[in-house]
Scaffold this active site. Sequence first.
Site, short mmCIF file in Angstrom:
data_model
loop_
_atom_site.label_atom_id
_atom_site.label_comp_id
_atom_site.label_asym_id
_atom_site.label_seq_id
_atom_site.Cartn_x
_atom_site.Cartn_y
_atom_site.Cartn_z
CB SER A 135 66.64 41.73 20.52
OG SER A 135 66.65 41.64 19.12
CE LYS A 161 69.68 42.96 18.57
NZ LYS A 161 70.75 41.92 18.59
CG LEU A 162 64.35 49.38 16.65
CD1 LEU A 162 63.91 50.58 15.82
CD2 LEU A 162 63.18 48.85 17.48
CE LYS A 163 67.28 40.42 15.91
NZ LYS A 163 68.63 39.84 15.65
CG ASP A 189 70.94 42.35 14.51
OD1 ASP A 189 71.74 42.26 13.55
OD2 ASP A 189 70.69 41.40 15.27
CD GLU A 214 73.97 42.74 16.25
OE1 GLU A 214 74.19 41.54 16.51
OE2 GLU A 214 73.14 43.42 16.88
CG ASP A 239 75.98 38.58 15.67
OD1 ASP A 239 76.64 37.60 16.04
OD2 ASP A 239 74.74 38.61 15.76
CE LYS A 263 74.09 36.99 18.85
NZ LYS A 263 73.28 36.80 17.64
N GLY A 291 72.58 37.61 22.27
CA GLY A 291 71.74 36.53 22.76
C GLY A 291 71.17 35.69 21.63
#
Length: 369
Positions: A135, A161-163, A189, A214, A239, A263, A291
């Site tokens: 991430s 994964k890019l925030k 995300d 996400e 999520d 999670k 995570g």
Amino acid sequence: MKIERIELVHVRLPLVGRFRTSFGTDTGRDTFLLRVVGGETEGWAEFGGDPDPLYCSEFAASARLALRDHLVPRVVRLGDVSAAAVGPAVAAVKGHRLAKAVLETAVLDAELRSYGMSFATYLGAVRDRVPAGVSVGIADSVPELIDDVAGYLGEGYARIKLKIEPGWDVEPVRAVRAEFGDDLPLQVDANTAYSLADAEHLRRLDEFGLLLIEQPLAEDDLRGHAALAGRLRTPICLDESITSARDAATALELGACRVINVKPARVGGYLEARRVHDVAAASGVPVWCGGMLETGVGRAANLALAALPGFVLPGDVSASGRYYAEDLTPPFVLDGGHLNVPDGPGIGVDVLPGPLSRHTVSRHDLYTR
């Protein structure tokens, strides 16, 4: 198992670099471990939340109170305690899933260690190694983001994964695609940062061939996610919205998602996480393991979960070095884009006394027999 002691260990570890999301920036991991002692065995678990109620409504101080005043007393009254009995014992307490999860997990670790059985075997793992994704937090600039992604790909991570957040979404994704090509497994995300009014803007992400987007909308907006799913080609992954297997079944029935991030802490523990996996598998929906910046204590158990058959997408089960210069357990090291699933008893790794001592803030007994 007769519980003789339950100890809460407050730990604080610096991150190797800041980690920014749409709801805040972390420079360290400030959490607690729970240690359960019974007879000749002991178990460890890591609280999956944060000091502040930003990712979800729970936070470390609230969990400590819930454990001390409500959850631990109900469990120790059982006398002979098993992990399977923890959930029913604390069911009358509304919410506090993260607190319930850390207690159940510590009991399960102790129980499985007494049997000589691993988490992986107990949960039903079918692989001894799992692909590792990473991430990537929100950067100060696109060039900095490109450097970050290049570094992680150089280490061998199988998925990026890019925030994202409003103002940091389409252009960063476009830049990463342009730099690293269409074959890179890439997802984003949002951590609830958008509303349904942003649907047309989010549709611009469709051109980049993402694995998923996400949690774009608020955690309680399943109807909005279902409406958004009808407007996007990119699969929606939930999520924060999924706190139980029942939630997962409802979201899938409504068409609110086509992928689920599991999670364990968020759903109340690994037993419920396995049920979420089973619900998704019955619907033919892929899941992956999310995570919470875990140390090796939490990461070890997550790897066992990620080895179940329905976990077909790389999860956020990064190597220890992604977050920590020194872990609380022997470090997890990337090997060909994969991490090995621990096969020792319980979570399969031991807490190292030296690092634990260096990163411990305080210790408190929640129960002594």
